[in-house]
Design an enzyme around this catalytic site. Structure first.
Site, PDB file in Angstrom:
ATOM      1  N   GLU A 176      -7.244  19.976  -8.768  1.00  0.00           N
ATOM      2  CA  GLU A 176      -6.179  20.433  -8.393  1.00  0.00           C
ATOM      3  C   GLU A 176      -5.617  21.678  -8.299  1.00  0.00           C
ATOM      4  O   GLU A 176      -5.703  22.614  -8.502  1.00  0.00           O
ATOM      5  CB  GLU A 176      -5.363  19.440  -7.686  1.00  0.00           C
ATOM      6  CG  GLU A 176      -4.639  20.508  -6.708  1.00  0.00           C
ATOM      7  CD  GLU A 176      -3.674  19.565  -5.844  1.00  0.00           C
ATOM      8  OE1 GLU A 176      -2.647  20.183  -5.337  1.00  0.00           O
ATOM      9  OE2 GLU A 176      -3.945  18.446  -6.478  1.00  0.00           O
ATOM     10  N   GLY A 205       4.247  18.546  -2.259  1.00  0.00           N
ATOM     11  CA  GLY A 205       5.057  17.227  -1.922  1.00  0.00           C
ATOM     12  C   GLY A 205       5.115  15.797  -2.374  1.00  0.00           C
ATOM     13  O   GLY A 205       5.868  15.009  -2.661  1.00  0.00           O
ATOM     14  N   SER A 207       2.554  16.044  -5.727  1.00  0.00           N
ATOM     15  CA  SER A 207       2.344  15.687  -6.637  1.00  0.00           C
ATOM     16  C   SER A 207       2.832  17.232  -7.438  1.00  0.00           C
ATOM     17  O   SER A 207       3.127  18.202  -7.159  1.00  0.00           O
ATOM     18  CB  SER A 207       0.910  15.373  -6.985  1.00  0.00           C
ATOM     19  OG  SER A 207       0.305  16.527  -6.380  1.00  0.00           O
ATOM     20  N   GLN A 209       1.348  19.918 -10.860  1.00  0.00           N
ATOM     21  CA  GLN A 209       0.023  19.927 -12.074  1.00  0.00           C
ATOM     22  C   GLN A 209       0.723  21.731 -12.720  1.00  0.00           C
ATOM     23  O   GLN A 209       1.580  22.015 -11.913  1.00  0.00           O
ATOM     24  CB  GLN A 209      -1.425  20.710 -11.424  1.00  0.00           C
ATOM     25  CG  GLN A 209      -1.894  19.344 -10.659  1.00  0.00           C
ATOM     26  CD  GLN A 209      -1.588  19.367  -9.295  1.00  0.00           C
ATOM     27  OE1 GLN A 209      -0.613  17.856  -9.193  1.00  0.00           O
ATOM     28  NE2 GLN A 209      -0.679  19.928  -8.355  1.00  0.00           N
TER      29      GLN A 209
END
Length: 499
Positions: A176, A205, A207, A209
């Site tokens: 992702e 909502g 996680s 990155q």
């Protein structure tokens, strides 16, 4: 006196010979044909397009994206662009664990829109992907059989449509983050031109990155955070990490769990506006793998959630979800996770953009301290005044902006180590050149091999230059042709002799 009349007439009118006229006409026709062919050969052809569809199944909602690119160029220099997006009504597919069939049914309206947007003759060759992120990761951790049933229902629903269905799966956090980085840099033409790349900050909502290229990171320290790409002939060693449970919704659960550890009947929350008052259920609050092991014993069924709107106190609550006490590497972000020194500009998208844009704080040229002051004033605004100012926004979402804004600033500064000097390097973005920033485009580009590993070949001359050279050559041929007829020119210098 002898007058050489016949010879004189021949010398004065050599162009009247039929053969000469025919040769001249043929030569001119040949030259015109040469120029015409050159122009037609280089004239742009009517574009034909190919299409791809990606469904982003996030924790809070699902979105469909349609991409388009020139069929003639395919994975050469063709620019992939987003032509349509559709937000699926209802929550994310992970919310349908108890009724998986509804997960598939929820996608129908947006898929019908895709049928209208993609030409019918392209249906069978249009790839269709569904990628699920942190919401389904959490469901898979909590109940793998429920996760499988949701995917089964989704696949059955998608296979009913006439596209080339390529499967549905859960993306890893590393994927992702990496695909989000590819999307941002591809849309900004940084990969093809070999420019300094932009880091990617993604907040969902469930996680969050962070992905960027650092000259100080070769992948040897914490190899699990390293992803290597070869794109357009350039090698990129990317640092990326995904923090599961650190999306804004799950962090709110963790913050409330921190404040309800003793199982009180009421809490005074500095992250909610003064005058905010709501009754909440303990079981619903702790119904997530991110906080389920922290549920207090002998807690009442409900608790009263009261706000008092204090930004500095809210920051302390938010900091409680981070662990800064240990680091076994040269540099860490939080929770003992390795992170090299920040480098270059960053694009912050998804919830980063939507929250900061709502708060009118998306301009990073504003000093960081000023941003904090503005957010503090917003959090201190009475709840009834906030409702009056934003009557069209659902109360659930409206109530959480103070917390979400505080979390974003704390995550960036305390978690990722952005300072007042490096904060302006962040740009909050929703779209780049008409395409949504996010992982979906990078995902499709990777699966369809749409980004060449080597830089594409380009013609030696541009179209206009090529036509100009052909025209000049044609004129040169014409001149040479005329010169070649010099022996037939009238010999004006020779006068008829009279004896």
């Amino acid at each position: 006196i002898i007058l050489q009349r016949g010879n004189l007439m021949k010398e004065k009118n050599p162009w009247h010979k039929p053969v000469t006229i025919i040769i001249t006409v043929i030569g001119v026709i040949a030259i015109v044909a040469l120029v015409t062919v050159a122009v037609l050969q280089n004239r742009p052809l009517p574009q034909k397009y190919k299409y791809g569809i990606v469904l982003d199944a996030g924790s809070s909602h699902t979105a469909l994206y349609i991409y388009e690119w020139p069929a003639e160029k395919d994975n050469n220099t063709g620019r992939v662009e987003q032509t349509h997006s559709c937000k699926v009504k209802g929550p994310g597919i992970s919310s349908y664990a108890s009724a998986p069939l509804k997960a598939g049914e929820s996608l129908r309206a947006c898929m019908q829109e895709a049928e209208q947007r993609v030409p019918g003759k392209r249906y069978h060759e249009t790839p269709l992907y569904l990628g699920a992120t942190a919401g389904m990761r959490l469901l898979n951790m909590e109940n793998s059989s429920a996760s499988e049933k949701v995917f089964q229902a989704v696949e059955e629903a998608l296979q009913k449509f006439p596209f080339s269905y390529q499967g549905a799966r859960i993306l890893s956090g590393q994927e992702e983050g990496a695909f989000g980085w590819v999307t941002v840099n591809y849309l900004d033409d940084r990969l093809e031109q070999g420019l300094e790349t932009t880091g990617a900050l993604d907040l969902g909502g469930a996680s969050t990155q962070i992905s960027f290229v650092s000259d100080n990171y070769d992948g040897s320290e914490s190899p699990s955070n390293s992803v290597t790409f070869r794109l357009y002939g350039n090698d990129y060693n990317l640092y990326t990490h995904s923090f599961l449970c650190y999306g804004k919704d799950q962090v709110l659960r963790m913050a409330l769990a921190h404040q309800t550890q003793t199982g009180p009947e009421s809490i005074l929350d500095p992250c909610f506006h003064p005058g905010y008052n709501a009754t909440k259920n303990y079981s619903i609050l702790y119904d997530s793998p991110c906080v389920s092991d922290r549920k207090p014993q002998r807690a009442p069924v409900n608790f009263t959630h009261v706000g008092n709107g204090n930004f500095k106190q809210c920051q302390n609550v938010v900091k409680s979800v981070f662990n800064f006490t240990h680091c076994n590497y040269t540099h860490c972000s939080f929770n003992g996770i390795f992170q090299p020194l920040l480098q270059g500009p960053f694009g912050a998208f998804s919830a980063y953009y939507f929250v900061m844009n709502f708060l009118n704080l998306s301009d990073t040229s504003i000093p960081l301290e000023t941003v904090k002051e503005k957010l503090a004033r917003y959090c201190a605004t009475p709840w009834n005044q906030i409702i009056q100012q934003h009557p069209d926004i659902k109360l659930k979402y409206l109530a959480e902006y103070c917390f979400s804004g505080t979390y974003i600033l704390t995550l960036l500064t305390e978690g990722y180590n952005f300072t007042s000097d490096s904060y302006p390097n962040i740009k909050f973005i929703k779209k780049i050149k008409g395409s949504d920033a996010g992982w979906t485009l990078g995902y499709m580009l990777n699966l369809t091999n749409m980004i060449p590993a080597e830089a594409p070949d380009s013609p030696p001359l541009p179209h206009a230059g090529y036509v100009s050279i052909v025209t000049i050559m044609a004129l040169l041929l014409l001149i040479l042709f005329v010169v070649s007829l010099r022996p037939l020119w009238p010999r004006c210098s020779k006068q008829p002799q009279i004896i």
